[in-house]
Design an enzyme around this catalytic site. Structure first.
Site, PDB file in Angstrom:
ATOM      1  N   HIS A   1       3.808  -2.308   3.235  1.00 15.82           N
ATOM      2  CA  HIS A   1       3.633  -0.905   2.871  1.00 15.82           C
ATOM      3  C   HIS A   1       4.893  -0.356   2.220  1.00 15.82           C
ATOM      4  O   HIS A   1       6.007  -0.762   2.570  1.00 15.82           O
ATOM      5  CB  HIS A   1       3.294  -0.061   4.107  1.00 15.82           C
ATOM      6  CG  HIS A   1       1.975  -0.402   4.716  1.00 15.82           C
ATOM      7  ND1 HIS A   1       1.806  -1.485   5.550  1.00 15.82           N
ATOM      8  CD2 HIS A   1       0.750   0.199   4.608  1.00 15.82           C
ATOM      9  CE1 HIS A   1       0.539  -1.548   5.934  1.00 15.82           C
ATOM     10  NE2 HIS A   1      -0.113  -0.538   5.388  1.00 15.82           N
TER      11      HIS A   1
ATOM     12  N   ASP B   1       0.848  -1.188   0.000  1.00 19.79           N
ATOM     13  CA  ASP B   1       0.000   0.000   0.000  1.00 19.79           C
ATOM     14  C   ASP B   1       0.888   1.245   0.000  1.00 19.79           C
ATOM     15  O   ASP B   1       1.880   1.308   0.733  1.00 19.79           O
ATOM     16  CB  ASP B   1      -0.890   0.031   1.240  1.00 19.79           C
ATOM     17  CG  ASP B   1      -1.929  -1.076   1.251  1.00 19.79           C
ATOM     18  OD1 ASP B   1      -1.962  -1.875   0.290  1.00 19.79           O
ATOM     19  OD2 ASP B   1      -2.708  -1.146   2.220  1.00 19.79           O
TER      20      ASP B   1
END
Length: 272
Positions: free
Chosen positions: A209, A63
């Site tokens: 992430h 992400d």
């Protein structure tokens, strides 16, 4: 002889009742523990946490919603390690501010999914606001990558049945994860590695992430890749996982239900 027959019959009936109760209990556990559950009834919208498969396939997902110092090193690590398939979920404000990085992700052959517009919990928004948030991010990403993304990871992983229904109406599959690295908490490189390796399983979707707030992911990632490869895993995109399952006609279900059912079944069978 008859008494022996009745004992056997009672044991079978008891086993059947306990297994049935265990199944009901398992569904209840998932329903109580997750307001943002996968909806299991046929035709209802659902979120995908993992995909059932016997093959050692695993999807690394990243992400990105903030920063420009972490994505580059992570993309380079994937290239250096010859991981040709992974999935990046990009927020639209970040994407508009970093077109060169988006292009690098696309040109590297990685899959790009939608991570929404504002990084807020969609369950707090009205139906119209949810559609607007998804529509804006869809438009931005479509213009940048030349095709409409089909996968949606909601900000903070926050959703409910209403959000799922709206996302499905906009032709999106909502993607969650079964293994959370907690890399965004910066819990230490070895802790990140250990969490992924201990939880990884065939058909797994791993949450990582590439935002600047995750300061240790680029150090943990090479170790994770090497160790998963040593265990025989092949890296694929989320769409690869889904397509394989749909080709085989297997139902995609929330892994939490399977775990809850197995636990309930075991506990219900212990007394037999």
């Amino acid at each position: 002889m008859n008494s022996f027959f009745y004992v056997l019959s009672w044991k079978k009936i008891k086993r059947f009742l306990l297994v049935t109760a265990a199944a009901v209990f398992a569904i209840g556990v998932v329903y109580i523990e997750r307001d943002q559950i996968t909806v299991f009834s046929e035709g209802a919208p659902s979120a995908i946490y993992s995909v059932p498969t016997e093959k050692k396939l695993i999807a690394l997902t990243f992400d990105i919603s903030w920063g420009d110092t972490r994505p580059g090193p992570i993309i380079q690590i994937l290239k250096d390690k010859k991981v040709q398939k992974s999935t990046f979920f990009l927020s639209s404000p970040w994407s508009k501010s970093h077109p060169d990085i988006v292009k690098d992700i696309k040109d590297s052959g990685f899959e790009i999914g939608n991570h929404g517009h504002k990084h807020v919990n969609y369950t707090t928004l009205s139906d119209e606001e949810i559609r607007n948030q998804i529509s804006i991010s869809n438009s931005v990403l479509t213009d940048m990558i030349g095709s409409e993304p089909k996968l949606l990871r909601l900000p903070n992983g926050d959703f409910d049945k209403r959000v799922l229904r709206i996302a499905e109406s906009m032709n999106y599959k909502v993607i969650q994860w079964d293994t959370d690295s907690l890399d965004w908490k910066n819990i230490g490189v070895q802790n990140i590695v250990d969490r992924v390796l201990k939880k990884a399983h065939p058909g797994d979707i791993v949450l990582l992430h590439a935002s600047d707030s995750s300061k240790q992911t680029h150090e943990a990632l090479p170790i994770i890749i090497d160790e998963l490869r040593n265990q025989g895993y092949e890296f694929v995109t989320v769409s690869d996982l889904i397509n394989q399952t749909e080709t085989k006609g297997t139902e995609i279900r929330d892994q939490a239900l399977n775990q809850a059912f197995n636990q309930a079944f075991f506990e219900g069978s212990e007394g037999l």
